[in-house]
Design a protein around this motif. Structure first.
Motif, PDB file in Angstrom:
ATOM      1  N   LEU A   1      12.349  20.307 -11.211  1.00 50.02           N
ATOM      2  CA  LEU A   1      12.712  18.836 -11.419  1.00 50.02           C
ATOM      3  C   LEU A   1      11.728  17.947 -11.096  1.00 50.02           C
ATOM      4  CD1 LEU A   1      16.521  18.667 -10.373  1.00 50.02           C
ATOM      5  CD2 LEU A   1      15.593  19.224 -12.365  1.00 50.02           C
ATOM      6  N   PRO A   2      11.582  16.753 -12.065  1.00 54.54           N
ATOM      7  CA  PRO A   2      10.592  15.584 -11.379  1.00 54.54           C
ATOM      8  C   PRO A   2      11.133  15.132 -10.002  1.00 54.54           C
ATOM      9  CG  PRO A   2      11.369  15.406 -13.711  1.00 54.54           C
ATOM     10  CD  PRO A   2      12.128  16.463 -12.981  1.00 54.54           C
ATOM     11  N   LEU A   3      10.134  14.668  -9.355  1.00 60.11           N
ATOM     12  CA  LEU A   3      10.404  14.381  -8.113  1.00 60.11           C
ATOM     13  C   LEU A   3      11.240  13.003  -8.119  1.00 60.11           C
ATOM     14  CD1 LEU A   3      10.003  14.069  -4.814  1.00 60.11           C
ATOM     15  CD2 LEU A   3       7.980  12.774  -5.427  1.00 60.11           C
ATOM     16  N   ALA A   4      11.174  12.062  -8.988  1.00 64.41           N
ATOM     17  CA  ALA A   4      12.144  11.016  -9.030  1.00 64.41           C
ATOM     18  C   ALA A   4      13.540  11.373  -9.328  1.00 64.41           C
ATOM     19  CB  ALA A   4      11.617  10.097 -10.268  1.00 64.41           C
ATOM     20  N   GLU A   5      13.715  12.365 -10.025  1.00 68.63           N
ATOM     21  CA  GLU A   5      15.030  12.844 -10.388  1.00 68.63           C
ATOM     22  C   GLU A   5      15.431  13.648  -9.268  1.00 68.63           C
ATOM     23  OE1 GLU A   5      18.766  13.496 -12.246  1.00 68.63           O
ATOM     24  OE2 GLU A   5      17.363  11.998 -12.480  1.00 68.63           O
ATOM     25  N   ALA A   6      14.977  14.367  -8.374  1.00 75.52           N
ATOM     26  CA  ALA A   6      15.297  15.030  -7.234  1.00 75.52           C
ATOM     27  C   ALA A   6      15.856  13.990  -6.091  1.00 75.52           C
ATOM     28  CB  ALA A   6      14.320  15.927  -6.805  1.00 75.52           C
ATOM     29  N   LEU A   7      14.917  13.122  -6.008  1.00 76.42           N
ATOM     30  CA  LEU A   7      15.115  11.834  -4.987  1.00 76.42           C
ATOM     31  C   LEU A   7      16.530  11.438  -5.374  1.00 76.42           C
ATOM     32  CD1 LEU A   7      11.958  10.271  -4.827  1.00 76.42           C
ATOM     33  CD2 LEU A   7      13.014  11.489  -3.023  1.00 76.42           C
TER      34      LEU A   7
ATOM     35  N   ASN B   1       0.705  -1.353   0.118  1.00 77.38           N
ATOM     36  CA  ASN B   1      -0.134   0.059  -0.081  1.00 77.38           C
ATOM     37  C   ASN B   1       0.797   1.325  -0.108  1.00 77.38           C
ATOM     38  OD1 ASN B   1      -2.302   1.644   0.103  1.00 77.38           O
ATOM     39  ND2 ASN B   1      -2.491   1.571   2.444  1.00 77.38           N
ATOM     40  N   CYS B   2       1.701   1.303  -0.935  1.00 77.13           N
ATOM     41  CA  CYS B   2       2.569   2.557  -1.062  1.00 77.13           C
ATOM     42  C   CYS B   2       3.130   2.691  -2.536  1.00 77.13           C
ATOM     43  CB  CYS B   2       3.717   2.477  -0.076  1.00 77.13           C
ATOM     44  SG  CYS B   2       4.638   0.899  -0.382  1.00 77.13           S
ATOM     45  N   THR B   3       3.588   3.898  -2.885  1.00 74.46           N
ATOM     46  CA  THR B   3       4.320   4.032  -4.306  1.00 74.46           C
ATOM     47  C   THR B   3       5.692   4.057  -4.122  1.00 74.46           C
ATOM     48  OG1 THR B   3       2.349   5.514  -4.758  1.00 74.46           O
ATOM     49  CG2 THR B   3       4.497   5.680  -6.176  1.00 74.46           C
ATOM     50  N   LEU B   4       6.280   3.115  -4.930  1.00 73.31           N
ATOM     51  CA  LEU B   4       7.841   2.858  -4.919  1.00 73.31           C
ATOM     52  C   LEU B   4       8.648   3.524  -5.861  1.00 73.31           C
ATOM     53  CD1 LEU B   4       7.839  -0.827  -4.308  1.00 73.31           C
ATOM     54  CD2 LEU B   4       7.711   0.697  -2.696  1.00 73.31           C
ATOM     55  N   TYR B   5       9.410   4.506  -5.540  1.00 72.18           N
ATOM     56  CA  TYR B   5      10.280   5.552  -6.119  1.00 72.18           C
ATOM     57  C   TYR B   5      11.792   4.580  -6.146  1.00 72.18           C
ATOM     58  CZ  TYR B   5       7.272   9.325  -6.693  1.00 72.18           C
ATOM     59  OH  TYR B   5       6.158  10.143  -7.108  1.00 72.18           O
ATOM     60  N   THR B   6      11.953   3.579  -7.065  1.00 71.77           N
ATOM     61  CA  THR B   6      13.100   2.606  -6.834  1.00 71.77           C
ATOM     62  C   THR B   6      14.483   3.363  -7.308  1.00 71.77           C
ATOM     63  OG1 THR B   6      13.040   1.954  -9.274  1.00 71.77           O
ATOM     64  CG2 THR B   6      11.384   0.886  -7.823  1.00 71.77           C
ATOM     65  N   GLY B   7      14.291   4.480  -7.866  1.00 76.35           N
ATOM     66  CA  GLY B   7      15.654   4.899  -8.283  1.00 76.35           C
ATOM     67  C   GLY B   7      15.815   4.816 -10.035  1.00 76.35           C
ATOM     68  N   THR B   8      14.913   3.840 -10.394  1.00 75.89           N
ATOM     69  CA  THR B   8      14.970   3.543 -12.054  1.00 75.89           C
ATOM     70  C   THR B   8      13.605   3.911 -12.408  1.00 75.89           C
ATOM     71  OG1 THR B   8      14.768   1.148 -11.757  1.00 75.89           O
ATOM     72  CG2 THR B   8      16.915   2.117 -11.936  1.00 75.89           C
ATOM     73  N   THR B   9      12.667   3.516 -11.800  1.00 74.47           N
ATOM     74  CA  THR B   9      11.173   3.818 -12.143  1.00 74.47           C
ATOM     75  C   THR B   9      10.438   4.063 -10.935  1.00 74.47           C
ATOM     76  OG1 THR B   9       9.482   2.803 -13.455  1.00 74.47           O
ATOM     77  CG2 THR B   9      10.662   1.349 -11.969  1.00 74.47           C
ATOM     78  N   VAL B  10       9.036   4.496 -11.344  1.00 78.67           N
ATOM     79  CA  VAL B  10       8.022   4.706 -10.195  1.00 78.67           C
ATOM     80  C   VAL B  10       7.004   3.449 -10.582  1.00 78.67           C
ATOM     81  CG1 VAL B  10       6.447   6.353  -9.223  1.00 78.67           C
ATOM     82  CG2 VAL B  10       8.274   6.939 -10.538  1.00 78.67           C
ATOM     83  N   LEU B  11       6.703   2.885  -8.968  1.00 79.88           N
ATOM     84  CA  LEU B  11       5.843   1.647  -9.325  1.00 79.88           C
ATOM     85  C   LEU B  11       4.543   1.898  -8.445  1.00 79.88           C
ATOM     86  CD1 LEU B  11       8.443  -1.233  -9.106  1.00 79.88           C
ATOM     87  CD2 LEU B  11       7.249  -0.430 -11.171  1.00 79.88           C
TER      88      LEU B  11
ATOM     89  N   SER C   1       4.749   7.456  -0.102  1.00 75.14           N
ATOM     90  CA  SER C   1       5.770   6.977  -1.055  1.00 75.14           C
ATOM     91  C   SER C   1       6.853   6.618  -0.414  1.00 75.14           C
ATOM     92  CB  SER C   1       6.166   8.396  -1.837  1.00 75.14           C
ATOM     93  OG  SER C   1       5.097   8.706  -2.724  1.00 75.14           O
ATOM     94  N   VAL C   2       7.797   5.731  -0.921  1.00 72.08           N
ATOM     95  CA  VAL C   2       8.899   5.148  -0.619  1.00 72.08           C
ATOM     96  C   VAL C   2       9.896   5.172  -1.481  1.00 72.08           C
ATOM     97  CG1 VAL C   2      10.030   2.805   0.232  1.00 72.08           C
ATOM     98  CG2 VAL C   2       7.489   3.279   0.482  1.00 72.08           C
ATOM     99  N   ALA C   3      11.202   5.581  -0.822  1.00 71.15           N
ATOM    100  CA  ALA C   3      12.274   5.923  -2.114  1.00 71.15           C
ATOM    101  C   ALA C   3      13.564   5.286  -1.023  1.00 71.15           C
ATOM    102  CB  ALA C   3      12.446   7.381  -2.136  1.00 71.15           C
ATOM    103  N   PRO C   4      14.719   5.080  -1.825  1.00 67.74           N
ATOM    104  CA  PRO C   4      15.983   4.651  -1.033  1.00 67.74           C
ATOM    105  C   PRO C   4      16.491   5.681  -0.226  1.00 67.74           C
ATOM    106  CG  PRO C   4      15.955   4.465  -3.658  1.00 67.74           C
ATOM    107  CD  PRO C   4      14.575   5.213  -3.383  1.00 67.74           C
ATOM    108  N   GLY C   5      17.002   5.308   1.149  1.00 66.18           N
ATOM    109  CA  GLY C   5      17.551   6.164   1.941  1.00 66.18           C
ATOM    110  C   GLY C   5      18.350   7.230   1.535  1.00 66.18           C
ATOM    111  N   LEU C   6      18.191   8.481   2.024  1.00 70.53           N
ATOM    112  CA  LEU C   6      19.042   9.627   1.487  1.00 70.53           C
ATOM    113  C   LEU C   6      20.462   9.494   1.963  1.00 70.53           C
ATOM    114  CD1 LEU C   6      16.302  12.402   1.971  1.00 70.53           C
ATOM    115  CD2 LEU C   6      16.753  10.981  -0.022  1.00 70.53           C
TER     116      LEU C   6
END
Length: 377
Positions: free
Chosen positions: A317-323, A7-17, A51-56
């Motif tokens: 910038l797109p969020l995925a790129e900023a991440l 139940n989340c949106t994954l920003y994997t670093g290569t795509t958004v799932l 949303s979930v993304a790799p650790g900063l």
């Protein structure tokens, strides 16, 4: 521990799932699965639509919670940095010691080694100086600035025992022998606090320097008849550079222009300090930044989530790129992009959950998930 984050949106670093789940097992990402085929015999953790993304990863931070590593390089300061960064979705940080005495530099390295035996999070020590150009000292203390010698570097490396991961120094003051010693030890060399000409900086990038520190700040600028260090950074295809996206250390238009020119070579840092009234570095806050006792611009009041949001809202910038600028790209600088910076099978399960305003809600390091407020539980 084994669980399924759903139940989340994954920003994997290569795509958004969307409609996918993250399977975590023994501190690593075991799989990313469509929710419809995810196993139902695994503990399910509700991602609550976040949303979930790799650790900063923050490769330049000095202090937090009233503890300034530049003044008090102790375990307590590192603990404050660890808490502060983790709370803000940052699973790895590099504690930074600016230009200081050799004793303080040695102490920073020794404390870093001690801290890493106790708890995770610290990626290494970043020494910003003292081998810089006094013309571009910024808020650094001139009394400690001097040229490096091979003997001094050897002493640093011996005490560091691998803890010295990055050093900011001016290419024009670093001899080939000094550069060679540092590179042999695996230290990332970052050009900064430098008045280098374009030719000097370009030679540096061709002979051991791999990065530049806080682009635009405390460095020779780009001009028509002398492109300077900024021009050399733009021109060197392998040179990476950090940037402080707070709108004070450089205009957001400068971030946008640099991003167009550098693409994936540009990454975010906070350069964050905290208030201090003692020692060699005394800072007071002015709005969203800090100044020293002379009123010179010093560190920022940024967090990496805020820097990411600024890149979206102010830079465009797109969020995925900023991440990626705060996770994958700094991981590449460190040579750790085969372990960190992506949500991918086999990678360390370092990630964070955030809301629609890029506010951190939870952080996981090696799979251990912590929600940041009682309200979120």
């Amino acid at each position: 521990m084994r669980y399924l984050l759903r139940n989340c949106t994954l920003y994997t670093g290569t795509t958004v799932l969307h409609h996918h789940a993250l399977l975590v097992q023994e501190g690593r990402i075991a799989a990313i699965l469509p929710e419809l085929v995810a196993p139902d015999d695994v503990l399910a953790v509700d991602g609550r639509g976040l949303s979930v993304a790799p650790g900063l990863l923050d490769l330049q931070i000095y202090g937090a919670e009233g503890q300034l590593f530049s003044v008090s390089p102790g375990v307590e300061s590192l603990e404050a940095l660890a808490r502060h960064t983790f709370w803000h979705g940052t699973t790895g940080f590099m504690a930074t010691m600016p230009t200081n005495s050799l004793h303080m530099m040695h102490r920073a390295l020794e404390v870093g080694l001690e801290f890493c035996k106790q708890q995770p999070g610290l990626l290494g020590i970043h020494l910003e100086g003292p081998y810089i150009n006094p013309v571009k000292k910024g808020a650094h203390q001139e009394e400690f600035i001097h040229a490096p010698t091979v003997a001094e570097i050897e002493e640093l490396l011996m005490r560091a025992d691998g803890m010295l991961k990055m050093m900011t120094l001016a290419p024009e003051v670093a001899t080939p022998a000094v550069v060679a010693k540092l590179r042999e030890a695996g230290v990332i060399l970052s050009a900064g606090h430098s008045n280098a000409t374009y030719a000097q900086a370009t030679a540096g990038f061709q002979n051991g320097f791999g990065a530049a520190t806080h682009l635009f700040n405390a460095m020779s600028g780009l001009q028509g008849r002398e492109p300077g260090l900024v021009g050399a950074v733009y021109d060197a295809s392998a040179a990476q550079a950090s940037i402080i996206a707070d709108g004070v250390h450089c205009d957001f238009a400068s971030v946008r222009i640099s991003k167009k020119l550098m693409s994936e070579r540009l990454f975010l840092i906070t350069d964050a300090v905290t208030e201090s009234q003692q020692g060699a570095y005394r800072f007071q806050r002015q709005g969203n930044h800090f100044v020293d006792e002379q009123g010179t611009l010093a560190g920022s009041a940024l967090t990496l989530p805020l820097a990411v949001r600024n890149c979206v809202e102010q830079v465009g910038l797109p969020l995925a790129e900023a991440l990626r600028m705060a996770s994958l790209y700094p991981a590449r600088v460190l040579g750790l992009d085969d372990q960190l910076g992506l949500l991918e099978t086999g990678y360390t399960a370092d990630f964070w959950l955030f809301d629609e305003d890029v506010n951190p809600v939870a952080t996981a390091r090696a799979g251990e998930l912590m929600w940041h407020s009682e309200k979120s539980k």
